[in-house]
Design a protein around this motif. Structure first.
Motif, PDB file in Angstrom:
ATOM      1  N   GLN A  98       0.780  -1.326   0.151  1.00 28.97           N
ATOM      2  CA  GLN A  98       0.073  -0.031  -0.074  1.00 28.97           C
ATOM      3  C   GLN A  98       0.942   1.476   0.042  1.00 28.97           C
ATOM      4  O   GLN A  98       0.880   1.903   0.958  1.00 28.97           O
ATOM      5  CB  GLN A  98      -0.979  -0.115   1.160  1.00 28.97           C
ATOM      6  CG  GLN A  98      -2.018  -1.417   1.055  1.00 28.97           C
ATOM      7  CD  GLN A  98      -2.528  -1.447   2.296  1.00 28.97           C
ATOM      8  OE1 GLN A  98      -2.775  -0.535   3.218  1.00 28.97           O
ATOM      9  NE2 GLN A  98      -3.549  -2.663   2.417  1.00 28.97           N
ATOM     10  N   PRO A 100       1.955   4.603  -0.459  1.00 33.50           N
ATOM     11  CA  PRO A 100       1.290   6.105  -0.586  1.00 33.50           C
ATOM     12  C   PRO A 100       1.604   7.046  -1.815  1.00 33.50           C
ATOM     13  O   PRO A 100       0.941   7.726  -2.036  1.00 33.50           O
ATOM     14  CB  PRO A 100       1.878   6.830   0.693  1.00 33.50           C
ATOM     15  CG  PRO A 100       3.026   6.222   1.022  1.00 33.50           C
ATOM     16  CD  PRO A 100       2.872   4.808   0.535  1.00 33.50           C
ATOM     17  N   VAL A 103      -0.961   6.353  -4.497  1.00 34.18           N
ATOM     18  CA  VAL A 103      -2.240   7.146  -4.312  1.00 34.18           C
ATOM     19  C   VAL A 103      -1.789   8.622  -4.927  1.00 34.18           C
ATOM     20  O   VAL A 103      -2.810   9.156  -5.593  1.00 34.18           O
ATOM     21  CB  VAL A 103      -2.646   7.239  -3.155  1.00 34.18           C
ATOM     22  CG1 VAL A 103      -3.709   8.035  -2.704  1.00 34.18           C
ATOM     23  CG2 VAL A 103      -2.848   5.759  -2.553  1.00 34.18           C
ATOM     24  N   LYS A 104      -0.749   9.152  -4.468  1.00 36.03           N
ATOM     25  CA  LYS A 104      -0.413  10.659  -4.886  1.00 36.03           C
ATOM     26  C   LYS A 104      -0.529  10.724  -6.333  1.00 36.03           C
ATOM     27  O   LYS A 104      -0.878  11.600  -7.012  1.00 36.03           O
ATOM     28  CB  LYS A 104       0.869  11.079  -4.200  1.00 36.03           C
ATOM     29  CG  LYS A 104       1.167  12.578  -4.440  1.00 36.03           C
ATOM     30  CD  LYS A 104       2.254  12.960  -3.738  1.00 36.03           C
ATOM     31  CE  LYS A 104       2.523  14.205  -3.779  1.00 36.03           C
ATOM     32  NZ  LYS A 104       2.591  14.975  -4.785  1.00 36.03           N
ATOM     33  N   ARG A 107      -4.127  10.382  -7.903  1.00 36.55           N
ATOM     34  CA  ARG A 107      -4.844  11.431  -7.408  1.00 36.55           C
ATOM     35  C   ARG A 107      -4.325  12.835  -8.262  1.00 36.55           C
ATOM     36  O   ARG A 107      -5.184  13.415  -8.840  1.00 36.55           O
ATOM     37  CB  ARG A 107      -4.878  11.672  -6.036  1.00 36.55           C
ATOM     38  CG  ARG A 107      -5.614  13.022  -5.473  1.00 36.55           C
ATOM     39  CD  ARG A 107      -5.289  13.179  -4.011  1.00 36.55           C
ATOM     40  NE  ARG A 107      -4.002  13.536  -3.694  1.00 36.55           N
ATOM     41  CZ  ARG A 107      -3.151  12.866  -2.872  1.00 36.55           C
ATOM     42  NH1 ARG A 107      -3.817  11.815  -2.328  1.00 36.55           N
ATOM     43  NH2 ARG A 107      -2.091  13.419  -2.596  1.00 36.55           N
ATOM     44  N   GLY A 144      -8.396   1.839   5.071  1.00 35.37           N
ATOM     45  CA  GLY A 144      -8.225   3.223   4.828  1.00 35.37           C
ATOM     46  C   GLY A 144      -7.282   3.662   3.663  1.00 35.37           C
ATOM     47  O   GLY A 144      -7.629   4.507   2.923  1.00 35.37           O
ATOM     48  N   TYR A 145      -6.439   2.674   3.241  1.00 33.25           N
ATOM     49  CA  TYR A 145      -5.623   2.868   2.210  1.00 33.25           C
ATOM     50  C   TYR A 145      -6.677   2.971   0.914  1.00 33.25           C
ATOM     51  O   TYR A 145      -6.632   3.815  -0.371  1.00 33.25           O
ATOM     52  CB  TYR A 145      -4.565   1.912   2.033  1.00 33.25           C
ATOM     53  CG  TYR A 145      -3.661   2.266   0.564  1.00 33.25           C
ATOM     54  CD1 TYR A 145      -2.679   3.141   0.586  1.00 33.25           C
ATOM     55  CD2 TYR A 145      -3.591   1.269  -0.308  1.00 33.25           C
ATOM     56  CE1 TYR A 145      -1.830   3.362  -0.557  1.00 33.25           C
ATOM     57  CE2 TYR A 145      -2.950   1.561  -1.577  1.00 33.25           C
ATOM     58  CZ  TYR A 145      -1.962   2.486  -1.453  1.00 33.25           C
ATOM     59  OH  TYR A 145      -1.063   2.572  -2.650  1.00 33.25           O
ATOM     60  N   ARG A 147      -9.645   3.437   0.620  1.00 35.56           N
ATOM     61  CA  ARG A 147     -10.709   4.803   0.918  1.00 35.56           C
ATOM     62  C   ARG A 147      -9.981   5.894   0.306  1.00 35.56           C
ATOM     63  O   ARG A 147     -10.573   6.638  -0.466  1.00 35.56           O
ATOM     64  CB  ARG A 147     -11.172   5.008   2.279  1.00 35.56           C
ATOM     65  CG  ARG A 147     -12.226   4.111   2.967  1.00 35.56           C
ATOM     66  CD  ARG A 147     -12.698   4.519   4.346  1.00 35.56           C
ATOM     67  NE  ARG A 147     -11.853   4.186   5.256  1.00 35.56           N
ATOM     68  CZ  ARG A 147     -11.915   2.870   5.788  1.00 35.56           C
ATOM     69  NH1 ARG A 147     -12.876   2.026   5.596  1.00 35.56           N
ATOM     70  NH2 ARG A 147     -11.060   2.422   6.808  1.00 35.56           N
ATOM     71  N   GLN A 148      -8.752   5.950   0.300  1.00 33.80           N
ATOM     72  CA  GLN A 148      -7.795   7.128  -0.267  1.00 33.80           C
ATOM     73  C   GLN A 148      -8.165   6.859  -1.809  1.00 33.80           C
ATOM     74  O   GLN A 148      -8.198   7.879  -2.620  1.00 33.80           O
ATOM     75  CB  GLN A 148      -6.388   7.115   0.246  1.00 33.80           C
ATOM     76  CG  GLN A 148      -6.095   7.492   1.592  1.00 33.80           C
ATOM     77  CD  GLN A 148      -4.745   7.369   1.924  1.00 33.80           C
ATOM     78  OE1 GLN A 148      -3.942   7.928   1.240  1.00 33.80           O
ATOM     79  NE2 GLN A 148      -4.463   6.787   3.037  1.00 33.80           N
ATOM     80  N   ASN A 151     -11.417   7.840  -2.928  1.00 28.24           N
ATOM     81  CA  ASN A 151     -11.530   9.244  -2.946  1.00 28.24           C
ATOM     82  C   ASN A 151     -10.631   9.835  -4.072  1.00 28.24           C
ATOM     83  O   ASN A 151     -10.998  10.955  -4.560  1.00 28.24           O
ATOM     84  CB  ASN A 151     -11.140   9.858  -1.910  1.00 28.24           C
ATOM     85  CG  ASN A 151     -12.089   9.624  -0.646  1.00 28.24           C
ATOM     86  OD1 ASN A 151     -13.194   9.045  -0.849  1.00 28.24           O
ATOM     87  ND2 ASN A 151     -11.563   9.523   0.675  1.00 28.24           N
ATOM     88  N   ALA A 152      -9.622   9.241  -4.592  1.00 32.18           N
ATOM     89  CA  ALA A 152      -8.943   9.675  -5.891  1.00 32.18           C
ATOM     90  C   ALA A 152      -9.939   9.279  -7.079  1.00 32.18           C
ATOM     91  O   ALA A 152      -9.100   9.163  -8.161  1.00 32.18           O
ATOM     92  CB  ALA A 152      -7.601   9.131  -5.923  1.00 32.18           C
TER      93      ALA A 152
END
Length: 287
Positions: A98, A100, A103-104, A107, A144-145, A147-148, A151-152
């Motif tokens: 996971q 981060p 995700v960045k 997004r 939670g990851y 969910r990120q 949200n992206a």
């Protein structure tokens, strides 16, 4: 190929309803002009603010993707999108590493990707696939990851609870794996999956029947896999990207780095990144 009935995501539905007034074609940005200064106020030279509408990715043009007639009541199995346009689709499986940074990228750069979550991987139950080397972020954020990612604008779809070879299971056991996964995803993320990817790409008629009973609209396979280092492993003799290819990645170590290499490689070859859900919807017809 059988037809499919895809349930568009809420953001995609809003985009379609708004049409040209609210949505730019093929996921492009629209420009919102700065407000007019009040009387007596000095004018401003600020740059226009760019506002993007709807999920990221290229969308099909009118007539680009032909509808496919449904020939049975079972979910269709799809490994590529029937288009001549130079567009490919990114998908990613399991949920072990996971990172981060991934995700960045997704997004901030609005990169279209579809994730197929496997419960045991997301929750770090068991041992990750060692293919990518030792992990750094295994189970770091758990749901939670994801969910990120949600949200992206990343759709989170179904990849079973425990990653079994479904061909070795009864239809009832397959249903427990598929329905159980959908229930967990709905509980954790608030959305019910409509797409399913069978582990190892293995399935049988019982899989399709079980998937249908769990609310799955289509079974997604792939035409090429992405290996560590962003290397594309093709399943065709000419070892080249083809229009409509569906690429399979995994949540492995160094994901952010490998993903950056992959996206750059795809763009250098003149391909666009497509919105998978929009293309699947364009292929769909009524039952």
């Amino acid at each position: 190929m059988r037809a499919l009935k895809i349930k568009p995501r809420p953001a995609a539905v809003a985009c379609v309803l708004a049409l040209v007034a609210a949505c730019s074609p093929a996921g492009t940005a629209s420009v919102r002009r700065p407000g007019t200064p009040s009387s007596g106020s000095p004018s401003t030279s600020a740059s226009p603010k760019i506002t993007r509408h709807g999920p990221p990715g290229e969308r099909p043009r009118a007539g680009e993707v032909r509808p496919v007639e449904r020939t049975s009541g079972l979910p269709p199995v799809i490994s590529s999108i029937p288009t001549r346009r130079k567009v490919v689709f990114l998908t990613i499986d399991d949920g072990w590493e996971q990172d981060p940074g991934f995700v960045k990228q997704v997004r901030d750069q609005r990169i279209p990707i579809t994730a197929f979550a496997m419960r045991d991987a997301v929750e770090a139950k068991g041992t990750p696939d060692p293919a990518g080397g030792p992990g750094k972020y295994v189970g770091a954020g758990k749901w939670g990851y994801f969910r990120q990612l949600r949200n992206a604008d990343v759709p989170i779809e179904n990849h079973t609870l425990t990653h079994p070879n479904l061909r070795l299971l009864s239809q009832d056991a397959q249903r427990r794996e598929i329905c159980g996964s959908s229930q967990v995803i709905r509980k954790e993320l608030g959305t019910r999956p409509t797409l399913f990817r069978p582990p190892f790409g293995n399935y049988n008629t019982g899989t399709l029947r079980a998937a249908k009973s769990c609310g799955i609209d289509a079974v997604l396979l792939w035409t090429a896999t992405v290996q560590p280092g962003g290397k594309i492993a093709y399943q065709v003799p000419d070892k080249r990207l083809r229009p409509g290819d569906i690429l399979l990645l995994h949540f492995r170590p160094n994901l952010a780095r490998d993903f950056r290499i992959l996206v750059d490689k795809i763009k250098r070859r003149g391909y666009e990144l497509g919105n998978l859900q929009a293309y699947l919807a364009a292929m769909a017809v009524d039952r």
